[in-house]
Design an enzyme around this catalytic site. Structure first.
Site, PDB file in Angstrom:
ATOM      1  N   SER A   1      -8.499  -9.660  -1.510  1.00  0.00           N
ATOM      2  CA  SER A   1      -8.971 -10.852  -0.819  1.00  0.00           C
ATOM      3  C   SER A   1     -10.482 -10.780  -0.571  1.00  0.00           C
ATOM      4  O   SER A   1     -11.246 -10.651  -1.535  1.00  0.00           O
ATOM      5  CB  SER A   1      -8.172 -11.025   0.473  1.00  0.00           C
ATOM      6  OG  SER A   1      -8.301 -12.322   0.966  1.00  0.00           O
ATOM      7  N   TYR A   2     -10.915 -10.778   0.700  1.00  0.00           N
ATOM      8  CA  TYR A   2     -12.369 -10.748   0.915  1.00  0.00           C
ATOM      9  C   TYR A   2     -12.976  -9.399   0.526  1.00  0.00           C
ATOM     10  O   TYR A   2     -14.200  -9.276   0.448  1.00  0.00           O
ATOM     11  CB  TYR A   2     -12.725 -11.127   2.361  1.00  0.00           C
ATOM     12  CG  TYR A   2     -14.176 -11.545   2.465  1.00  0.00           C
ATOM     13  CD1 TYR A   2     -14.607 -12.780   1.989  1.00  0.00           C
ATOM     14  CD2 TYR A   2     -15.133 -10.673   2.981  1.00  0.00           C
ATOM     15  CE1 TYR A   2     -15.946 -13.140   2.025  1.00  0.00           C
ATOM     16  CE2 TYR A   2     -16.473 -11.031   3.023  1.00  0.00           C
ATOM     17  CZ  TYR A   2     -16.873 -12.265   2.543  1.00  0.00           C
ATOM     18  OH  TYR A   2     -18.200 -12.628   2.575  1.00  0.00           O
TER      19      TYR A   2
ATOM     20  N   GLY B   1     -10.208 -10.769   4.929  1.00  0.00           N
ATOM     21  CA  GLY B   1     -10.301 -11.643   6.094  1.00  0.00           C
ATOM     22  C   GLY B   1     -11.418 -12.646   5.887  1.00  0.00           C
ATOM     23  O   GLY B   1     -11.174 -13.689   5.329  1.00  0.00           O
TER      24      GLY B   1
ATOM     25  N   HIS C   1      -0.371 -13.021  -2.640  1.00  0.00           N
ATOM     26  CA  HIS C   1      -1.690 -12.488  -2.292  1.00  0.00           C
ATOM     27  C   HIS C   1      -1.630 -10.983  -2.034  1.00  0.00           C
ATOM     28  O   HIS C   1      -2.550 -10.253  -2.383  1.00  0.00           O
ATOM     29  CB  HIS C   1      -2.167 -13.219  -1.033  1.00  0.00           C
ATOM     30  CG  HIS C   1      -3.621 -13.077  -0.738  1.00  0.00           C
ATOM     31  ND1 HIS C   1      -4.602 -13.594  -1.560  1.00  0.00           N
ATOM     32  CD2 HIS C   1      -4.280 -12.492   0.299  1.00  0.00           C
ATOM     33  CE1 HIS C   1      -5.795 -13.336  -1.038  1.00  0.00           C
ATOM     34  NE2 HIS C   1      -5.626 -12.669   0.084  1.00  0.00           N
TER      35      HIS C   1
ATOM     36  N   ASP D   1      -0.038 -16.576  -5.732  1.00  0.00           N
ATOM     37  CA  ASP D   1      -0.862 -16.656  -4.528  1.00  0.00           C
ATOM     38  C   ASP D   1      -1.584 -18.002  -4.529  1.00  0.00           C
ATOM     39  O   ASP D   1      -2.299 -18.312  -5.477  1.00  0.00           O
ATOM     40  CB  ASP D   1      -1.883 -15.508  -4.553  1.00  0.00           C
ATOM     41  CG  ASP D   1      -2.920 -15.599  -3.447  1.00  0.00           C
ATOM     42  OD1 ASP D   1      -2.670 -16.303  -2.440  1.00  0.00           O
ATOM     43  OD2 ASP D   1      -3.977 -14.954  -3.582  1.00  0.00           O
TER      44      ASP D   1
END
Lengths: 467, 467
Positions: free
Chosen positions: B184-185, B86, B441, B389
């Site tokens: 991701s984060y 996020g 992703h 992605d």
């Protein structure tokens, strides 16, 4: 003797003029009508196939397969000529029977014979598939030495003679608009032939070809930009390592190479070979996300046995695992008879001989000067590009388009196909560029509905719809 | 008082040691056992969910959902902790119920409740999905001001406290190997938490976490390389125009931007906005070839109503057209009761508040110094990357890997998955890089079989198989 020939020509033109004036249609060559094609489903349109002599002295003949448009106004629609690339690949095997023709060879289990292609481009135009140059597909020369001197100039001369011969055989189409279509090495064939036609049309007394433009896909155009674009594409799609990318960039002379690593330094050959034969060996470079039937781990019975000797051969095996049924089909005596092909000829999808003999000087010659000439002549030129083709990738096409430095008339935008992005397009003054999303080298095979949509818009001369 | 606490700790450790010595397993917290989860199919393994207090004074609690391995030797398998990114997205909504957990929320027509995921990662490991930091998913703080001071340091401190609390609650796993997972984060969460654990483990008397390594996908790592990589990826995948590409390159300060065009010059914002809101607006940037349900031309009833406010929110709608059924499900009182979540809490897949309040200084801080530290500590570190992605693209990951300048132990090669190329991999000293071909992703959602294969190989510490 000379006088009598001139007289015949004069009489023939008179007859044609009279016919056109009286809106009376001269019948198409009935001897070329295709009847009783094995396995063919019934259709409303007629089709014709056979040879057009392009050089009587040498015995050179070009084979075509012509499908009338599947449309009630077929006679008024344009006549489009499709050329597959290679050099050396057959338009009837790839273009007609795998990509955009009305009949596909049935490769699926439980089916045999021919099946209809519901996205056939003859829904929008009369289409002629041309086996060019001589030595490709069913085309031939009786002078075997001809196969050793093939280059862009000879190809264009023969194709020009083919067009004149074809329109003589089908005079009722002489007033129809004409388009050239093709992909891959047709990136050379189409602009060269377009130029040839424009020059031909300026000579008084010649049969005039009503050329309006061309539409070509993933076109090999400029060895520097196409090779550089290919290598950048491979790297940015994470197909090759940093190390290989750097080594290729350092050691390859993109301008002199018909494909990356061909006819170049040992260091370049080694790096390019490492890329092709190891890092990218197990994928189908023609569609980098397709399943690959040439993979060494696919068992032999399921493996596609077609050869793929160089980046110039655009073969038809994306997404297709199974035996090649097209080659046996097109070599059946009854199929050759139906198509009026020479009984003894051995049809191959791509001719290794033609490919290997084709002039490297031609292959590495930039088409940009030809574009600059054509841009002054008001043709409708569209370039489309399947964006997951690793052979003549979109990246390279964009590089040479940038080099042309055209005025942008409609900036880059995504085009809409059935609620989803079909690709992106940019309209330049004199040329329209279209990408087809998630399509490989053989766009009409990979994205049939999108491809027909692009073809229709091209014919209509209308930019693709946005969102 | 102090003395009595110390004594309790001492007594507790003694009990644990004795238990381990006697191979007698302390029961997992029975109050957290998940029973009667609405719509759940029967399974052989147990699962648990609930809160672990991470800060009593402020009232901060982290929510987890723990699935025992679906394996007869579950007790001996590692315990892996999954973190969605996020910042602000819930691991139970994305990771557990869409990507790699054993139960997916049924979104298909004709199905309701939960369905089994046959490629669940709990086939290879015990897995704990963690809603982190506080404010995400079911996690909370009773001190609302906490939500305004979120950064990597606080997140890591709370996650560390969570791990200690979790292993206190499930003491029978204290001797199991531990892995961190995420995407991701989590590219920030995982290395930061790994470093925190290693430092924590050096303090005598602390409960030791047997961290062995981490596996993270499309990890946001270094703002310069990730942003530059994203823009290069967009250009080389022909998503954006030459003009936009040049303008972004000229005007954006990649190093200072949490995503291209955020917190930057007006020229950069305009160019990045043109890319995102026009050129790329109609595709799903998280999987550039997926169908996109957010497309404006998809009719409203079929449209996915999830919001996607920034590039930092990894939402779960690739390939999925239909109403969001996960949010209503996780807000059902009976589901919250079964999972031991707070009755009054409003579950959202991604919290806009947490995302917008999260420290930009943390987001743009490079993780490369953390990697350099971790590389000296012998962890097993694997980075995987779905290669289509457009949010944290493979290109950017390769840029920062190159900057790390690691020794290559096994050069780049395609890895083999079911006769086809699963992706490419390169083994560096101390770190293994793996791409997953044709995955976006959310790799485990896009390529479930390939993703589980990568996870198994990571656990086994074995490079992926070549051809």
């Amino acid at each position: 003797m000379q006088e009598s020939i001139k007289c015949s020509v004069w009489l023939a033109s008179l007859v044609v003029s009279l016919c056109l004036q009286q809106a009376w249609v001269v019948a198409a060559d009935p001897s070329h009508r295709v009847l009783r094609l094995p396995g063919q489903p019934p259709v409303r349109f007629k089709h014709y196939a056979g040879y057009v002599s392009v050089n009587e002295g040498k015995g050179r003949a070009i084979f075509y397969w012509f499908f009338e448009a599947d449309h009630r106004k077929a006679g008024t629609l344009p006549v489009s000529f499709w050329f597959n690339g290679g050099p050396g690949c057959s338009s009837i095997g790839a273009g007609a029977m795998y990509e955009l023709g009305p009949f596909f060879n049935a490769n699926e289990a439980g089916k045999s014979g021919l099946v209809r292609n519901k996205h056939s481009w003859n829904k929008a135009s009369n289409i002629v598939f041309v086996d060019s140059p001589v030595g490709v597909g069913y085309s031939y020369s009786n002078t075997s030495a001809d196969y050793n001197y093939l280059d862009d100039e000879l190809t264009a001369i023969d194709a020009m003679a083919f067009l004149v011969g074809w329109f003589t055989k089908f005079p009722q189409y002489q007033s129809n608009d004409v388009y050239l279509l093709g992909e891959s090495y047709a990136g050379h064939y189409a602009p060269n032939l377009a130029k040839k036609i424009l020059i031909h049309n300026e000579i008084p007394g010649k049969l005039r070809i009503k050329l309006k433009g061309f539409l070509i896909g993933n076109p090999w155009t400029d060895s520097y930009y196409d090779n550089k674009g290919a290598v950048d594409f491979w790297y940015h799609h994470s197909l090759i390592s940093d190390e290989t990318y750097n080594e290729i960039q350092k050691s390859c002379d993109y301008r002199q190479e018909p494909a990356v690593g061909f006819s170049s330094s040992a260091a370049c050959r080694n790096a390019a070979s490492h890329a092709s034969n190891l890092e990218m060996a197990e994928i189908d470079a023609y569609n980098i996300y397709a399943g690959n039937c040439n993979s060494i781990s696919v068992n032999d019975s399921a493996k596609n046995t077609k050869t793929r000797p160089s980046f110039f051969l655009a073969l038809k095996d994306s997404n297709f695992c199974g035996p090649d049924t097209t080659t046996p089909y097109l070599n059946l005596p009854e199929v050759k008879a139906a198509l009026h092909a020479r009984p003894g000829i051995n049809w191959t999808e791509c001719s290794l001989q033609i490919n290997s003999q084709y002039s490297v000087t031609s292959v590495v010659e930039s088409m940009l000067p030809v574009y600059r000439y054509l841009l002054t002549r008001g043709l409708k030129m569209w370039i489309y590009s399947g964006d997951i083709d690793g052979v003549v990738p979109t990246t390279g096409t964009r590089y040479w388009l940038r080099e042309l430095d055209l005025e942008v008339q409609v900036p880059w935008y995504p085009w809409n196909h059935s609620t989803q992005v079909g690709g992106w397009t940019q309209v330049y003054k004199g040329l329209t560029f279209v990408t087809v999303r998630d399509a490989g080298h053989m766009v009409p095979a990979d994205k049939p509905s999108q491809a027909l949509h692009v073809f229709r818009r091209f014919l209509a001369g209308k930019p693709l719809p946005g969102f």
